[in-house]
Design an enzyme around this catalytic site. Sequence first.
Site, PDB file in Angstrom:
ATOM      1  N   LYS A   8      36.776  44.425  38.283  1.00 24.02           N
ATOM      2  CA  LYS A   8      35.583  45.361  38.879  1.00 24.02           C
ATOM      3  C   LYS A   8      36.505  46.116  39.999  1.00 24.02           C
ATOM      4  CE  LYS A   8      32.320  41.860  39.379  1.00 24.02           C
ATOM      5  NZ  LYS A   8      31.223  40.652  40.025  1.00 24.02           N
ATOM      6  N   LEU A  60      23.437  46.462  42.631  1.00 26.65           N
ATOM      7  CA  LEU A  60      23.755  47.136  43.586  1.00 26.65           C
ATOM      8  C   LEU A  60      24.236  48.817  43.192  1.00 26.65           C
ATOM      9  CD1 LEU A  60      25.753  44.907  46.205  1.00 26.65           C
ATOM     10  CD2 LEU A  60      23.273  45.587  46.337  1.00 26.65           C
ATOM     11  N   ASP A 116      37.743  38.513  37.044  1.00 22.98           N
ATOM     12  CA  ASP A 116      36.500  39.302  37.351  1.00 22.98           C
ATOM     13  C   ASP A 116      36.689  40.356  38.368  1.00 22.98           C
ATOM     14  OD1 ASP A 116      33.759  39.601  36.536  1.00 22.98           O
ATOM     15  OD2 ASP A 116      33.231  38.915  38.562  1.00 22.98           O
ATOM     16  N   VAL A 127      21.505  38.228  23.879  1.00 19.75           N
ATOM     17  CA  VAL A 127      20.242  37.616  24.373  1.00 19.75           C
ATOM     18  C   VAL A 127      20.399  36.357  25.229  1.00 19.75           C
ATOM     19  CG1 VAL A 127      18.930  38.669  22.390  1.00 19.75           C
ATOM     20  CG2 VAL A 127      19.911  36.402  22.411  1.00 19.75           C
ATOM     21  N   VAL A 170      29.866  46.139  38.432  1.00 19.74           N
ATOM     22  CA  VAL A 170      30.449  45.994  39.606  1.00 19.74           C
ATOM     23  C   VAL A 170      29.301  45.717  40.753  1.00 19.74           C
ATOM     24  CG1 VAL A 170      31.738  46.722  41.846  1.00 19.74           C
ATOM     25  CG2 VAL A 170      32.471  47.205  39.415  1.00 19.74           C
TER      26      VAL A 170
END
Length: 811
Positions: A679, A610, A675, A470, A606
């Site tokens: 991806k 999008l 990161d 949350v 990723v």
Amino acid sequence: MKVLKFGGTSVGSVKSILSLKRIVENEARRQPIVVVVSALGGITDQLIATSRLAVSGKDEWRTSFEQMVDRHHKMIDTIITDPNDRETLFNTVDALFEQLHSIYFGVFLIRDLSKKTQDAIVSYGERLSSNIVATLVRGSKWMDSRSFIKTYDIAGKNTLDSALTNQLVVEAFKDMPRVTLVPGFISTDRDTGEITNLGRGGSDYTAAIIAAALDAEVLEIWTDVDGFMTADPRVIKSAYTIDQLSYVEAMELCNFGAKVIYPPTIYPVCVKNIPIRVKNTFNPSAPGTIIKDKIANDAKPIKGISSINGTSLITVSGLSMVGVIGVNRRIFTALADNGISVFLVSQASSENSTSIGVRNEDAEEAVEVLNHEFASEIANGAMFPMHLESNLATIAIVGENMKHTPGIAGKLFGTLGRSGISVIACAQGGSETNISFVVDSRSLRKSLNVLHDSFFLSEYKVLNLFVCGVGTVGGKLLEQIRNQYDELKEHSRLKLNVVGIASSKNAIFDRDGIDLNNYREQLHNSEPSTPQSLCENILKMNIFNSVFVDCTASADIAALYPTLLNHNINVVAANKIAASSSYDNYRLLKDTALLRGVKFLFETNVGAGLPIIGTINDLRNSGDRILRIEAVLSGTLNFIFNEIAADVPFSETVRRAKEQGYSEPDPRIDLSGTDVIRKLVILTREAGYRIEQDDVEKHLFVPDEYFKGSVDDFWKNLPKLDADFERKREQLDKEGKRWRFVATMDQGKASVALKAVGKDHPFYSLEGSNNIVLLTTERYKEYPMLIQGYGAGASVTAAGVFANIMSIANI
């Protein structure tokens, strides 16, 4: 004329019995009516319980008896206002109770309770209630149903003598007053004259017998519900009243647990084509359910779902059964001779096994009977001993139009399979009005809900969500769900029901849905939760059409996915850990989802919102092949390198990225390229290549020592890099170039690096925290496909998660 039957709840309280009076008097103004009543609600059970106390020699039978006397006295004192009527009624009722007391006392003394005595005892419930109602409805005539409802004995069970009963009913009602009061349920044996009854629910049957014999206009069953429901409303909140049913549909629903009317009720009126209307004594203005021969303009293939819990399945099997004539005759004759009812039969086409469904309470006796019947075959190995499975549930979907609708059975079993519900046995008659199947009783609630939802018996399709996390993304997602809830209900007929919310420390669950206006307060006051207890609670709820939504970055939460998918729970993950973990684990999750018929979706891993992963999947599914991927996948790094300027040093851009919510809580995850590597690994795998994170070639721009130590140490040392970055930035500026941290995949080979791009490159003008992806495929080779847009931020990521949830809702 019309026959009205009122059940126990309709005479069980002062409010209900006065409502009965109004209904009866209103109907009597229009035409002569016969009113059949049950015992006061709960009295039949108490009569039986008191007899058991008496036969066991317990003095408590006296207390129970006095409670019944007191209840009837209080009812009379409250509803009968005329003193003379009250005195006469008290004399009648007290005389009946005196007889009943003598019977109980006899049972108590001799410690014997025969079927004959038990039948006599339970008859007093209707005899008492019908006399009370006859006095309440002024001008009505009381008639004793024992004088015209006749039965005879078959295998210890009372069976109606239809011909004799019809003759006696016609004679008894030759001169009908405006209102005739009849006690339901009770009858007498045609040969001995002893008191018998028509079985629990037999008051309905009494009313149907009278209605058929007298060619009534309609039979009305007044009860405590508005009519037949599409399913049990105690289990399915969205169940609603069915306007019309055919006799066949009503019979099927009654036989499989819908306790609105007693199943034998339907046959006598069906033969005479007399409609049955089910009405609610407590809501007389409701239209109720009409049951008749033909339903006009009836387009629904499924009318309702009914169920019987407490089912046992007995399988009779053996190689000697194949091709042998008479085996099934022996099975059913043996059971019938012992008074055991079978409500489901499923036989293998090879004939080597037959499974029969009985109630749990009959199961052990049925096994004993069948083992005895086939004792010689079992002894010589030609057949196996009976196999018993108990604690099951039988479910039936009912509708006469199923026979005109292709694919109902396929949809039924497909829906159950996707929900992880195993069908143990099934049966479908040639008439195709009923498909019945047996499941584990623990799956009953889930089965009913998913079928009700799937066959459009629910007003809305329901998706049950467990949201874990949350923070920024999870909080935004719950906000978006709350804001979109009414719109989806109205225009998409979809209810997004958030049934579980978990933070890093606490969790709350509510099968009916959590109020999203104050969930944080509820979480704060809830019990502590761990990933393990979270998973256990989700599985324990065993809820249908469920989706686990992971808005965390927790490896422990990602480790729950295999268990959840194996229990047919869809998983939507903003968490990148699972999809970028070892290739074997990634493949396991994908394969499990495919095998179980559920979804494992992670579009936001990723590019935030999008449609990158979805586009790659669409290209591959249409037969294209992904050759090369070039992408700027870190909104954080793109923001940093767009912000860097002569007056904005590198360290300041990193701080701004953190403050504006673009970076991970620990910015080193972004700066280390971790990161982006995750991806790129995910995209490479989705493009069809096997790759691990260690296979990615790394060209980083921050020295390794900055990733050691604490976050505080990192922030303290970061400004030391500013001067070097500024020198390089000035040089790039002179060359008309910009920095972009580019992830590249070429035929399965992957790398990440900080690159300088010129004005002619598609990445040059990438603004803010946007992401951009170039896909070179066999179809898009000369002109690669370009996907560009916001690639970071809680709102767009939450929107991407929301889109994944909606894609599951639209399946």
